[in-house]
Scaffold this motif. Structure first.
Motif, mmCIF file in Angstrom:
data_model
loop_
_atom_site.group_PDB
_atom_site.id
_atom_site.type_symbol
_atom_site.label_atom_id
_atom_site.label_comp_id
_atom_site.label_asym_id
_atom_site.label_seq_id
_atom_site.Cartn_x
_atom_site.Cartn_y
_atom_site.Cartn_z
ATOM 1 N N ALA A 133 -11.062 -18.311 -26.135
ATOM 2 C CA ALA A 133 -9.697 -18.282 -26.636
ATOM 3 C C ALA A 133 -9.706 -17.567 -27.962
ATOM 4 O O ALA A 133 -10.759 -17.285 -28.524
ATOM 5 C CB ALA A 133 -9.158 -19.708 -26.792
ATOM 6 N N ARG A 134 -8.535 -17.247 -28.459
ATOM 7 C CA ARG A 134 -8.446 -16.516 -29.722
ATOM 8 C C ARG A 134 -7.751 -17.374 -30.779
ATOM 9 O O ARG A 134 -6.857 -18.151 -30.484
ATOM 10 C CB ARG A 134 -7.705 -15.192 -29.536
ATOM 11 C CG ARG A 134 -6.250 -15.317 -29.181
ATOM 12 C CD ARG A 134 -5.611 -13.926 -29.150
ATOM 13 N NE ARG A 134 -5.357 -13.470 -27.801
ATOM 14 C CZ ARG A 134 -5.399 -12.193 -27.451
ATOM 15 N NH1 ARG A 134 -5.699 -11.271 -28.325
ATOM 16 N NH2 ARG A 134 -5.146 -11.830 -26.217
ATOM 17 N N LEU A 169 -7.111 -16.408 -23.888
ATOM 18 C CA LEU A 169 -7.119 -14.959 -23.746
ATOM 19 C C LEU A 169 -6.521 -14.557 -22.400
ATOM 20 O O LEU A 169 -6.622 -15.301 -21.419
ATOM 21 C CB LEU A 169 -8.543 -14.431 -23.851
ATOM 22 C CG LEU A 169 -9.110 -14.377 -25.278
ATOM 23 C CD1 LEU A 169 -10.610 -14.201 -25.236
ATOM 24 C CD2 LEU A 169 -8.472 -13.263 -26.067
ATOM 25 N N PRO A 170 -5.898 -13.386 -22.321
ATOM 26 C CA PRO A 170 -5.335 -12.951 -21.041
ATOM 27 C C PRO A 170 -6.424 -12.702 -20.009
ATOM 28 O O PRO A 170 -7.578 -12.416 -20.343
ATOM 29 C CB PRO A 170 -4.607 -11.647 -21.402
ATOM 30 C CG PRO A 170 -5.278 -11.167 -22.649
ATOM 31 C CD PRO A 170 -5.680 -12.393 -23.394
ATOM 32 N N ALA A 171 -6.041 -12.783 -18.738
ATOM 33 C CA ALA A 171 -7.013 -12.642 -17.647
ATOM 34 C C ALA A 171 -7.705 -11.284 -17.663
ATOM 35 O O ALA A 171 -8.875 -11.178 -17.271
ATOM 36 C CB ALA A 171 -6.314 -12.875 -16.303
ATOM 37 N N ASP A 172 -6.997 -10.234 -18.104
ATOM 38 C CA ASP A 172 -7.602 -8.897 -18.051
ATOM 39 C C ASP A 172 -8.709 -8.710 -19.086
ATOM 40 O O ASP A 172 -9.406 -7.706 -19.085
ATOM 41 C CB ASP A 172 -6.533 -7.806 -18.197
ATOM 42 C CG ASP A 172 -5.758 -7.894 -19.513
ATOM 43 O OD1 ASP A 172 -6.125 -8.725 -20.380
ATOM 44 O OD2 ASP A 172 -4.792 -7.140 -19.674
ATOM 45 N N PHE A 173 -8.900 -9.701 -19.975
ATOM 46 C CA PHE A 173 -10.013 -9.618 -20.926
ATOM 47 C C PHE A 173 -11.339 -9.558 -20.175
ATOM 48 O O PHE A 173 -12.278 -8.877 -20.606
ATOM 49 C CB PHE A 173 -9.987 -10.829 -21.858
ATOM 50 C CG PHE A 173 -11.029 -10.786 -22.952
ATOM 51 C CD1 PHE A 173 -10.779 -10.135 -24.144
ATOM 52 C CD2 PHE A 173 -12.257 -11.401 -22.783
ATOM 53 C CE1 PHE A 173 -11.730 -10.083 -25.146
ATOM 54 C CE2 PHE A 173 -13.218 -11.365 -23.781
ATOM 55 C CZ PHE A 173 -12.950 -10.707 -24.968
ATOM 56 N N ASN A 174 -11.419 -10.257 -19.056
ATOM 57 C CA ASN A 174 -12.663 -10.306 -18.293
ATOM 58 C C ASN A 174 -12.953 -9.013 -17.544
ATOM 59 O O ASN A 174 -14.021 -8.878 -16.944
ATOM 60 C CB ASN A 174 -12.634 -11.482 -17.313
ATOM 61 C CG ASN A 174 -12.930 -12.794 -18.014
ATOM 62 O OD1 ASN A 174 -13.865 -12.884 -18.808
ATOM 63 N ND2 ASN A 174 -12.121 -13.799 -17.745
ATOM 64 N N GLN A 175 -12.028 -8.069 -17.578
ATOM 65 C CA GLN A 175 -12.281 -6.778 -16.956
ATOM 66 C C GLN A 175 -13.074 -5.845 -17.876
ATOM 67 O O GLN A 175 -13.528 -4.794 -17.457
ATOM 68 C CB GLN A 175 -10.952 -6.132 -16.557
ATOM 69 C CG GLN A 175 -10.164 -6.933 -15.523
ATOM 70 C CD GLN A 175 -8.804 -6.328 -15.237
ATOM 71 O OE1 GLN A 175 -8.494 -5.219 -15.667
ATOM 72 N NE2 GLN A 175 -7.970 -7.066 -14.505
ATOM 73 N N LEU A 176 -13.223 -6.272 -19.130
ATOM 74 C CA LEU A 176 -13.974 -5.455 -20.075
ATOM 75 C C LEU A 176 -15.476 -5.593 -19.836
ATOM 76 O O LEU A 176 -15.973 -6.668 -19.511
ATOM 77 C CB LEU A 176 -13.671 -5.894 -21.513
ATOM 78 C CG LEU A 176 -12.230 -5.781 -22.020
ATOM 79 C CD1 LEU A 176 -12.122 -6.377 -23.413
ATOM 80 C CD2 LEU A 176 -11.771 -4.327 -22.029
ATOM 81 N N SER A 177 -16.181 -4.503 -20.008
ATOM 82 C CA SER A 177 -17.636 -4.574 -20.080
ATOM 83 C C SER A 177 -18.000 -4.915 -21.524
ATOM 84 O O SER A 177 -17.141 -4.889 -22.415
ATOM 85 C CB SER A 177 -18.257 -3.237 -19.695
ATOM 86 O OG SER A 177 -17.905 -2.233 -20.656
#
Length: 419
Positions: A133-134, A169-177
């Motif tokens: 979380a942020r 954190l938003p779900a698309d955070f996990n799309q980051l490498s």
């Protein structure tokens, strides 16, 4: 869970300096037997979690941003000192199994995804894994609901302050490498660990340290679907029906007065209400109710009296430094600058809202909000409102909760359905 808590480590004030201090980093001297576990960026924990960055540190732990090789998702791993207990894991596990299932505050308690023990040169370290979380602005309605939920389950948070409230954190955070994470938020800024005597580092000391990553952003940039609060750091939580806690590790400006004047009675639910009021105040106007810069415990007590009136008689007798601030009749000593409740309201909240181009409270809302806060800040713990009382008060029912409900209905990300 993100924890950018920079409170001093237990006992660190008495530790002699042996290493060149590094800003925004835990006391390096605490990397000793019973203390922190040395972790480096790139380490693999449990042959599963790759350490990508540091998230924060606190009295009894460091917290790390890791990528789970099994799910490819980012997680937060809190690594306790060897002298810490697994209390927080037990509390979170207990709260995750409590009823009622439909209490809206339940969704604001993080769930433990995994837990394990790391064995190292400084001892055995309890670890647990949660969603990340942020750190950002506190959402008042959600925080009150979260406190109402844990209190309804017999749990006192014990260390509530704005640094322990986070947003998912938003779900698309996990799309980051990991490489993309560094591009977007910055790479780790390594600082070498150097002994003051120039000698080699002993075992148990990391060769490099790194300040925490900042995953936040300006509050006005958050969308409704991103404004999902989590209540963190329950490592100081206590169940008064089963145990006593005689001290509080809350920041000085948040410290409930009974922790100073009646520690023998133990902390209970009213202590959370006091610190909750301090959280609400600072987020309504972006300034703390009691200023603690270079302040002593006596300075804070004087500010509390200036703002809220005389201490209970039994506490006045225990306050040995009272004469340094007030004369025999209770008036401030000559030359002291005193700020009353009304002046703090205008300077800390209304003026700060004007500066931030946020609408000030009209007379009706101001009266309702201040009535709520005054009843949360009674010196005598038994006279303070409960979390349930707060949820039923005029300001919550007429202003705060309707805004919260509207945000849930407007959230197309499905937050309302997840509660």
């Amino acid at each position: 869970m993100v924890s950018k808590n920079v409170s001093s480590c237990a006992g660190s004030a008495t530790l002699p300096f042996q290493y060149v201090p590094v800003e925004e980093v835990e006391r390096i001297e605490k990397y000793q037997l019973g203390g922190y576990h040395p972790i480096m960026i790139g380490d693999s924990l449990q042959s599963r979690y790759q350490v990508a960055h540091k998230l924060g540190y606190g009295t009894y732990s460091t917290t790390w941003l890791c990528q789970d090789s099994q799910s490819a998702e980012f997680v937060a791993i809190k690594v306790g000192t060897a002298e810490s207990s697994a209390r927080e894991v037990h509390v979170l596990d207990y709260l995750s199994k409590c009823t009622p299932l439909d209490h809206p505050g339940r969704a604001m308690i993080p769930s433990v995804q995994d837990n394990f023990v790391l064995h190292g040169p400084n001892g055995n370290h309890p670890c647990y894994v949660t969603a990340i979380a942020r750190c950002t602005r506190l959402l008042i309605s959600q925080l009150v609901l979260a406190i109402d939920y844990i209190h309804s389950q017999g749990v006192v948070h014990g260390d509530l302050h704005i640094g322990n409230v986070f947003l998912r954190l938003p779900a698309d955070f996990n799309q980051l490498s990991i490489e993309q994470l560094y591009e977007q938020f910055g790479s780790p800024a390594f600082e070498p660990v150097v002994r003051l005597d120039g000698q080699l580092l002993p075992s148990g000391i990391p060769s490099k340290v790194v300040p925490p990553i900042w995953l936040g952003k300006a509050s006005e940039l958050f969308t409704t679907s991103e404004s999902r609060a989590l209540l963190g750091d329950l490592g100081e939580a206590v169940q008064p029906s089963a145990e006593y806690r005689y001290s509080s590790h809350a920041p000085l400006s948040f410290l409930p007065p009974e922790a100073r004047f009646e520690p023998e009675l133990g902390l209970s639910f009213p202590a959370d209400i006091w610190t909750l009021a301090c959280c609400i105040w600072i987020k309504l106007g972006q300034r703390p109710l009691f200023e603690d810069t270079l302040a002593t415990p006596d300075d804070i007590t004087a500010e509390q009296v200036d703002t809220l009136g005389e201490l209970p008689r039994q506490w006045q007798q225990k306050w040995e430094a009272r004469h340094e601030y007030y004369d025999e009749s209770g008036l401030p000593n000559q030359g002291r600058q005193v700020s009353s409740w009304g002046e703090r309201l205008e300077n800390h909240i209304q003026l700060q809202r004007l500066k931030a181009l946020v609408p000030v409270f009209d007379s009706e809302e101001k009266a309702a909000a201040m009535n709520m806060l005054r009843l949360m800040l009674c010196f005598e713990p038994k006279k303070r409102w409960t979390a349930h009382d707060i949820l039923k008060c005029e300001w919550m029912e007429k202003w705060a909760l309707p805004d919260y409900e509207e945000s849930r209905l407007n959230d197309r990300g499905g937050y309302a359905d997840s509660l």
